[in-house]
Design an enzyme around this catalytic site. Structure first.
Site, mmCIF file in Angstrom:
data_model
loop_
_atom_site.group_PDB
_atom_site.id
_atom_site.type_symbol
_atom_site.label_atom_id
_atom_site.label_comp_id
_atom_site.label_asym_id
_atom_site.label_seq_id
_atom_site.Cartn_x
_atom_site.Cartn_y
_atom_site.Cartn_z
ATOM 1 N N SER A 1 12.066 -19.331 24.086
ATOM 2 C CA SER A 1 11.903 -18.171 24.969
ATOM 3 C C SER A 1 12.235 -18.614 26.385
ATOM 4 C CB SER A 1 10.453 -17.676 24.917
ATOM 5 O OG SER A 1 10.175 -16.823 26.022
ATOM 6 N N TYR B 1 1.207 -18.575 24.955
ATOM 7 C CA TYR B 1 2.609 -18.362 24.536
ATOM 8 C C TYR B 1 3.543 -19.283 25.323
ATOM 9 C CZ TYR B 1 6.909 -15.790 23.370
ATOM 10 O OH TYR B 1 8.170 -15.437 22.926
HETATM 11 P P1 NAD Z 1 8.801 -9.849 15.831
HETATM 12 O O1 NAD Z 1 7.352 -9.642 16.017
HETATM 13 O O2 NAD Z 1 9.631 -8.726 15.346
HETATM 14 O O3 NAD Z 1 9.098 -11.094 14.894
HETATM 15 C C1 NAD Z 1 8.228 -12.166 14.688
HETATM 16 C C2 NAD Z 1 8.135 -12.404 13.209
HETATM 17 O O4 NAD Z 1 7.362 -13.584 12.963
HETATM 18 C C3 NAD Z 1 7.446 -11.233 12.485
HETATM 19 O O5 NAD Z 1 8.244 -10.828 11.392
HETATM 20 C C4 NAD Z 1 6.142 -11.855 11.999
HETATM 21 O O6 NAD Z 1 5.675 -11.302 10.784
HETATM 22 C C5 NAD Z 1 6.553 -13.308 11.834
HETATM 23 N N1 NAD Z 1 5.405 -14.201 11.786
HETATM 24 C C6 NAD Z 1 4.324 -14.215 12.608
HETATM 25 N N2 NAD Z 1 3.463 -15.162 12.218
HETATM 26 C C7 NAD Z 1 4.019 -15.756 11.134
HETATM 27 C C8 NAD Z 1 3.608 -16.818 10.298
HETATM 28 N N3 NAD Z 1 2.427 -17.449 10.484
HETATM 29 N N4 NAD Z 1 4.415 -17.196 9.273
HETATM 30 C C9 NAD Z 1 5.596 -16.560 9.064
HETATM 31 N N5 NAD Z 1 6.032 -15.553 9.824
HETATM 32 C C10 NAD Z 1 5.247 -15.153 10.858
HETATM 33 O O7 NAD Z 1 9.322 -10.322 17.264
HETATM 34 P P2 NAD Z 1 10.719 -10.970 17.698
HETATM 35 O O8 NAD Z 1 10.949 -10.545 19.071
HETATM 36 O O9 NAD Z 1 11.763 -10.738 16.693
HETATM 37 O O10 NAD Z 1 10.347 -12.528 17.753
HETATM 38 C C11 NAD Z 1 11.074 -13.514 17.072
HETATM 39 C C12 NAD Z 1 11.044 -14.803 17.886
HETATM 40 O O11 NAD Z 1 11.741 -14.594 19.115
HETATM 41 C C13 NAD Z 1 9.640 -15.265 18.254
HETATM 42 O O12 NAD Z 1 9.555 -16.679 18.136
HETATM 43 C C14 NAD Z 1 9.515 -14.852 19.706
HETATM 44 O O13 NAD Z 1 8.604 -15.658 20.411
HETATM 45 C C15 NAD Z 1 10.938 -15.068 20.171
HETATM 46 N N6 NAD Z 1 11.271 -14.345 21.395
HETATM 47 C C16 NAD Z 1 11.375 -12.979 21.408
HETATM 48 C C17 NAD Z 1 11.720 -12.340 22.596
HETATM 49 C C18 NAD Z 1 11.877 -10.866 22.695
HETATM 50 O O14 NAD Z 1 12.113 -10.358 23.820
HETATM 51 N N7 NAD Z 1 11.795 -10.093 21.630
HETATM 52 C C19 NAD Z 1 11.935 -13.097 23.768
HETATM 53 C C20 NAD Z 1 11.824 -14.464 23.703
HETATM 54 C C21 NAD Z 1 11.495 -15.092 22.524
#
Ligand code: NAD
Length: 291
Positions: free
Chosen positions: A176, A189
């Site tokens: 991130s 986080y």
């Molecule tokens: P999201 O909530 O759609 O996806 C996260 C996924 O991780 C979900 O499907 C959830 O069920 C799964 N998950 C959570 N705990 C888990 C576990 N213990 N075991 C297996 N799966 C698990 O959100 P996203 O935005 O798609 O996030 C994906 C990644 O991208 C994350 O690591 C997040 O920190 C990172 N990220 C997202 C953004 C953003 O703006 N969306 C920005 C920076 C980083």
């Protein structure tokens, strides 16, 4: 208005960037990938993107069987590649080990591991419970450690497979912008993602002689369920744009294209790198007008 110094108004009606469905360039043909947390958001997009680029894909998920099965179907839609869904909690050692064994057996190997699963448990720092801290560190950092360790064990055991890829394996950590931007109210986080950044580089340094590549993508604000409150109303979107010099929210496909490239041999000489896919969020947008 001086066009040289005043940027054009943002056209909010512009459609989001989308990848062409089923790109012809199947640069990952013959490779096998595991994507964690792949039943929604960025992980869902990466699983489908890797599949459309020709890879067999294991779709890890924690909840939502139906969503996971729909992604499996979408991966298979464009070609003859295999896909299957596997439920596991990436923060649990026994479940991660069982998942790697199952994926290796089902797909006949693993070449690409995408550590994507992540979550937030936000609180003011002095109100943050140990459970909130441990849950976020457990999934976002320990989960990436457990999956990376299993991946390295497997990649070292199997080695380079000529004709499949130049490397013995690729690990891609979804980090991130908060691996370098401090984030008040989200200390757990930011700490987890800062940990991912240095874990990724240290693993990359250690395993490079085995021809294992380890990289990270650090997304900025991407339109997914994890951050819906930051983009789902016009007011929230306008506030968000103050942090994004490129003046649009990121779409999942922005991350998918970078992930497919970092998983492919086109990026074969890149290891230990963090690619910020953030519309300039890490460029100190507060200084846009000269500070
Ligand atoms: P999201 O909530 O759609 O996806 C996260 C996924 O991780 C979900 O499907 C959830 O069920 C799964 N998950 C959570 N705990 C888990 C576990 N213990 N075991 C297996 N799966 C698990 O959100 P996203 O935005 O798609 O996030 C994906 C990644 O991208 C994350 O690591 C997040 O920190 C990172 N990220 C997202 C953004 C953003 O703006 N969306 C920005 C920076 C980083």
């Amino acid at each position: 208005m001086d066009e040289k110094t005043t940027p054009p108004a943002v056209d909010e009606t512009l459609p989001p960037v989308v990848m062409p469905s089923c790109p012809i360039d199947r640069k990952l043909r013959g490779q096998k990938a595991l994507v964690t947390g792949a039943s929604s958001g960025i992980g869902r997009g990466i699983a489908i993107g890797l599949g459309h680029a020709g890879a067999d894909v294991a779709v890890n998920y924690l909840s939502g069987d139906e969503e996971a099965q729909a992604i499996v179907a979408e991966v298979k839609r464009c070609g003859d590649n295999k896909a299957f869904a596997y439920r596991a909690d990436v923060s649990k050692e026994d479940e991660v080990r069982a998942m790697f064994a199952a994926v290796e057996a089902e797909l006949g190997g693993i070449d690409i591991v995408v550590n994507n699963a992540g979550l937030q448990k936000d609180a003011a720092f002095d109100e943050m419970t140990l459970a909130q801290w441990n849950t976020v560190i457990g999934v976002n950092l320990t989960g990436q450690f457990l999956c990376s360790r299993e991946a390295v064990r497997l990649f070292k055991r199997v080695g380079v497979k000529p004709g499949v890829s130049c490397s013995a394996g690729k690990i891609l950590c979804i980090s991130s912008v908060h691996d370098i931007i401090p984030w008040a109210g989200h200390v757990n986080y930011a700490a987890s993602k800062g940990g991912v950044a240095m874990m990724m580089k240290s693993i990359a340094q250690e395993v490079a002689p085995w021809r294992i590549r380890v990289n990270a993508i650090s997304p900025g604000a991407i339109r997914t369920p994890i951050n819906m409150e930051a983009w789902s109303t016009p007011q929230a979107y306008a506030e968000l744009m103050k942090l994004v010099p490129y003046k649009r929210i990121g779409e999942v496909d922005d991350i998918v294209r970078a992930a497919v490239w970092l998983a492919s041999d086109e990026s074969d000489y890149i290891t230990g790198a963090t690619l910020y896919v953030d519309g300039g969020m890490t460029l100190y947008p507060g200084f846009e007008t000269g500070g």
